[in-house]
Every structure is written in C-alpha cells, then in structure tokens.
Design an enzyme around this catalytic site. Sequence first.
Site, PDB file in Angstrom:
ATOM      1  N   ASP A  49    -104.146  36.206  31.295  1.00 15.01           N
ATOM      2  CA  ASP A  49    -104.159  36.688  32.767  1.00 15.01           C
ATOM      3  C   ASP A  49    -105.079  35.648  33.545  1.00 15.01           C
ATOM      4  OD1 ASP A  49    -104.826  38.934  34.976  1.00 15.01           O
ATOM      5  OD2 ASP A  49    -106.820  38.478  34.400  1.00 15.01           O
ATOM      6  N   GLU A 121     -98.775  38.943  29.867  1.00 11.72           N
ATOM      7  CA  GLU A 121    -100.001  38.143  29.869  1.00 11.72           C
ATOM      8  C   GLU A 121    -100.290  37.404  28.367  1.00 11.72           C
ATOM      9  OE1 GLU A 121    -102.427  40.538  33.440  1.00 11.72           O
ATOM     10  OE2 GLU A 121    -102.904  40.937  31.403  1.00 11.72           O
TER      11      GLU A 121
END
Length: 227
Positions: A49, A121
């Site tokens: 992320d 992610e």
Amino acid sequence: MKLSAELKEFQERIGHEFARPELLVRALTHGSISSPTRGDNQRLEFLGDRVLGLVMATALLDHDKKATEGQLAPRFNALVRKEACADVARQIDLGVVLKLGRSEMMSGGRRKQALLGDAMEAVIAAVYKDGGFDAAQAMILRLWGNRVTTVEADARDAKTSLQEWAQARGQKPPVYEQVSRSGPDHAPVFTIVARLQDGTEAKATAGAKRQAEQAAAKALLEALTKA
C-alpha cells in the site's frame, strides 16, 4: 522453490520474474489458509500500500506539474483505493492464483473486491522486496496504464459534489438509503437512493454499498444539472 505453471504464467502477466519465488507465494496466500508454517500476505499488503502510494504520488506530480495539492489529492485517492487495486487484479487474473481456505473458496473469495485489492498490494510489495523500488514502480505504471492520465474523471467525488450543491442552496446534506440488497453473500448487489431535503432523489445499483452511493449521487447530480 519452484513455481507451478500457473504462477509462472502469472509472473509473465505482471512482467516480473522472481529471484525469490517464495515472496510471490506469500503475496498470494490469504489468511484463511495460513498456518504457523505458512505465512499469509497481510504484512506484504501493508508494505505494498505504501509503495503504491509513493509511485502514484510521483506519477501524478510528473504528469501535471501545475496541479495543486487540492487537485492532486482526489486523483491520488482514486488511483490507490481498494477498488482500483481490485480492478487491476482482475485485469491480470490474480484471483485465479490466490491461495484461499475452503470457506473463502466456497464463498467466492476469488472474486471478492477486498481480497483482490489486498492481494494486489501484497504482490506489489513482493516485487519491491524481490527487485527493488524500480522494479515495483515499473510494474505498477505498466499495470495501471493510462489510469494516471485519465484519472481526473474518476477522481470526481459525486457525494461531496452533491453535498456542496445542496449546501449552496441552503439545504441539509443528502441522505442515502439502502432500499434493497440481493444476490449471494459473496456477490451482493446493493440498491441505494440518494435523497435531498426537498424530496428530489435518484437510485443506483452496484456490487458495493459505497459504489452504489456514489452512483446514486452522480445520477442525482446529473438530473439536477439538466433540470
């Protein structure tokens, strides 16, 4: 560690061949199938992320050198939010190679937006740890494609715009009512009504509550501006 044929094909789809294939396996392992000897992808998701955020922030600054922070922020959010990650995951058929527990498989986990977004992610983090920032950046920009240059339309937050429209005319903020939910648990369909104080309303349907609210707000804005 030797990768299966499926994972080798997945490497080709993302454009990165792993020197440490165990990183890819970890990135694709959901918590529903983890064990003391088999870790899941949550820690990689956390890192991915942040890597995605840095890549997208840099790309936006490079693309539009005159944009203000206020203009960049919604574009950034549109590019890194879970829905965007899940869209890219679907584009590369990530769901096919996800390692899930039986309960998640039975409930359609390979198609769930949250699981796909999280795994995307995690894959970003795996590439970052395996090949460094340049490798992760190259993969992200390749997979996100022209989303960076066309994000302006996607970044328009219909709910915020509708609230501003109402407040500018002395009305209370709009309300959103869920009028129905259908479909199985693994693929729900939400119908939401966006309603203003004066009774004006519009309805929309989507596979996630947040998306349905945004779609209803957009439909109501379009009706108001045409009136």
